[in-house]
Design a protein around this motif. Sequence first.
Motif, PDB file in Angstrom:
ATOM      1  N   ASP A   1      -4.758  52.606 -45.428  1.00  0.00           N
ATOM      2  CA  ASP A   1      -4.089  52.947 -44.185  1.00  0.00           C
ATOM      3  C   ASP A   1      -3.849  51.653 -43.398  1.00  0.00           C
ATOM      4  O   ASP A   1      -4.543  50.652 -43.624  1.00  0.00           O
ATOM      5  CB  ASP A   1      -4.983  53.913 -43.397  1.00  0.00           C
TER       6      ASP A   1
ATOM      7  N   ASP B   1      -2.628  51.284 -39.438  1.00  0.00           N
ATOM      8  CA  ASP B   1      -3.060  51.272 -38.027  1.00  0.00           C
ATOM      9  C   ASP B   1      -4.543  51.640 -37.901  1.00  0.00           C
ATOM     10  O   ASP B   1      -4.967  52.714 -38.298  1.00  0.00           O
ATOM     11  CB  ASP B   1      -2.228  52.282 -37.221  1.00  0.00           C
ATOM     12  N   GLY B   2      -5.325  50.734 -37.348  1.00  0.00           N
ATOM     13  CA  GLY B   2      -6.754  50.990 -37.156  1.00  0.00           C
ATOM     14  C   GLY B   2      -7.586  50.725 -38.397  1.00  0.00           C
ATOM     15  O   GLY B   2      -8.818  50.763 -38.337  1.00  0.00           O
ATOM     16  N   THR B   3      -6.935  50.479 -39.524  1.00  0.00           N
ATOM     17  CA  THR B   3      -7.664  50.131 -40.753  1.00  0.00           C
ATOM     18  C   THR B   3      -7.426  48.664 -41.120  1.00  0.00           C
ATOM     19  O   THR B   3      -8.346  47.962 -41.531  1.00  0.00           O
ATOM     20  CB  THR B   3      -7.239  51.045 -41.920  1.00  0.00           C
TER      21      THR B   3
ATOM     22  N   GLU C   1      -4.836  49.309 -33.282  1.00  0.00           N
ATOM     23  CA  GLU C   1      -3.949  50.427 -32.927  1.00  0.00           C
ATOM     24  C   GLU C   1      -4.154  50.882 -31.477  1.00  0.00           C
ATOM     25  O   GLU C   1      -3.618  51.911 -31.066  1.00  0.00           O
ATOM     26  CB  GLU C   1      -4.175  51.619 -33.862  1.00  0.00           C
TER      27      GLU C   1
ATOM     28  N   ASN D   1      -9.145  55.226 -41.425  1.00  0.00           N
ATOM     29  CA  ASN D   1      -9.949  55.205 -40.214  1.00  0.00           C
ATOM     30  C   ASN D   1      -9.832  56.466 -39.374  1.00  0.00           C
ATOM     31  O   ASN D   1     -10.458  56.554 -38.332  1.00  0.00           O
ATOM     32  CB  ASN D   1      -9.591  53.994 -39.332  1.00  0.00           C
ATOM     33  N   SER D   2      -9.007  57.438 -39.811  1.00  0.00           N
ATOM     34  CA  SER D   2      -8.810  58.607 -38.946  1.00  0.00           C
ATOM     35  C   SER D   2      -8.602  59.864 -39.782  1.00  0.00           C
ATOM     36  O   SER D   2      -8.522  59.811 -41.009  1.00  0.00           O
ATOM     37  CB  SER D   2      -7.597  58.391 -38.034  1.00  0.00           C
TER      38      SER D   2
ATOM     39  N   ASP E   1      -6.120  60.219 -42.552  1.00  0.00           N
ATOM     40  CA  ASP E   1      -6.441  59.713 -43.896  1.00  0.00           C
ATOM     41  C   ASP E   1      -7.280  60.693 -44.710  1.00  0.00           C
ATOM     42  O   ASP E   1      -7.644  60.391 -45.854  1.00  0.00           O
ATOM     43  CB  ASP E   1      -7.193  58.382 -43.793  1.00  0.00           C
TER      44      ASP E   1
END
Lengths: 315, 315
Positions: free
Chosen positions: B51, B53-55, B59, B243-244, B247
């Motif tokens: 992933d 964004d954020g990974t 983000e 991360n979310s 995923d």
Amino acid sequence: LVFSAVSAICAPLASWNDGPAKQAIETFVKKVTDPDGKDFVSPEQRIAVFDNDGTLWVEQPMYTQLAFALDRVRQLAPQHPEWQENPLLKAAIEGDMKTLAASGDKGLLELVTVTHAGMSPAAFQQIVTDWLASAEHPRFKRRYTDLVYQPMLEVLAYLRENGFTTYVVSGGGIEFMRAWSDRVYGILPAQVVGSSIKTRFEIVDGKPTLIRLPEVNFIDDGAGKPVGINEHIGQRPIAAFGNSDGDLQMLQWTSTGAGPRLGMIVHHTDAEREYAYDRNSHFGRLDKAMDLAPAEGWVLIDMKNDWKDVFPAAK
Amino acid sequence: LVFSAVSAICAPLASWNDGPAKQAIETFVKKVTDPDGKDFVSPEQRIAVFDNDGTLWVEQPMYTQLAFALDRVRQLAPQHPEWQENPLLKAAIEGDMKTLAASGDKGLLELVTVTHAGMSPAAFQQIVTDWLASAEHPRFKRRYTDLVYQPMLEVLAYLRENGFTTYVVSGGGIEFMRAWSDRVYGILPAQVVGSSIKTRFEIVDGKPTLIRLPEVNFIDDGAGKPVGINEHIGQRPIAAFGNSDGDLQMLQWTSTGAGPRLGMIVHHTDAEREYAYDRNSHFGRLDKAMDLAPAEGWVLIDMKNDWKDVFPAAK
Ligand SMILES: [Ca+2]
Ligand SMILES: [Ca+2]
């Protein structure tokens, strides 16, 4: 260094007669790989795309995937008595090619959705693999995966030895081709671009599953080819190989960029060893692209004169 | 041999503290690359998906692509007085985040179609490149492409050194990411899977052209991620990093196959060096996937404790 050695030992393009087609390939590859030349292209930009039916393997007397779909309809028919009420499926079961041909692309698409959906991509590929292991070409009496063009296998290998990434970009089904593209062409699933039906992810009995749906997702033919190339590859190819008007836009898209470009068209001129067809063929019609070739600089491959052998030797 | 040497010199995973997360990565890689082990996986099967964004990059306080879209609306607004009549676009122009947030995914999508369509993919990537060269993150006052996670860059490199192919699989726009994924992550355009709008091929003034259309083609998020993976890669990954909850299905799909599998979740626990958020975040909500992690064997990466550094050192 390793690649150069292999390439020298294996004699690249061994099944090609000396002539303008072979020369066009060799000249192009030398140009883009010469680090001191003005036409040098870095390896990550060396993208070559290949149409499949009629460019890498035989497409007469009908597309191999259509032969598969027809066999599949016949095989499943006993479990589907209701198919007898459907004129198209009835024609498929009875081998009534006239009715099938008259149904056009719409009929073809209906056959595909009936026979290609309702299972996971992995299960579908297994069905294709099993079929290919037993199905036989009606004229050559060989497996379809043996009816690939030996000279084109050599082009694939030659380009990869010279740092190219080779892609199949075909109107055929992406999962149909992925079932055997690695084994037969040395082209991994991620390097196959093709037409597709929609797929849905769901949890079935606690198990994550992909299911193929009877709904068209993308048609990778004609103007769809540059779109599929952009979606999957994200770079403009520098070399394209096709054989029909379905490759016209892919050839145009490839030829437009800066620097050296290679566009080639397999011209089926060999009725004796394979088939001879172009402007009037139902499968693989080559008309407009052939007219445009001289002005665009696309090189025709004359199957009869350019190829020493057509198919790999029988084992 | 070359790869091993590089890896030894560069000290893989140098920004990771010793702990269960680092150990999980190293153990997994040793297992699948040991040719004598029962868990050996051939290189062409070593597929790892990430992933974005954020990974791989920050983000918060909002997706970077949203910051781009808002800047783009503001930049184009003078040429579009009619946008003042549209509540959503007016809110974007005025930076009214409350109205924007209330518009939800539908509003987000409208912003994207207004700002991302009407040009070729190449022209769009140039717009993104230009924006990234000047835009600054509001808190860190650095370029967005500098706000990538150093430890994750090391994971990408470590996996590639061990024969893996690394893919980005993101809900973000495929062409937005392709503008910089090679330069920043070492991930080529063909290895980027993302959401997309439709594209059309046409001849404009005699020139073959691709045009981006204001129409959604594919949303590569949630249950779309395994579908996007299947379409682009055609193989099931053996490692997935997210991360979310977006995923979750990618982690499930990756974890289901036979043999060793690695599923990891970046847990944002570091308000000081980056951000701390999970169940209640508007961007990058991590709730269900965190609950399922222990039973599924997914390893949480504790940003605060597992990472020596978060971002690459400023130059
Ligand atoms: Ca063809
Ligand atoms: Ca994310």
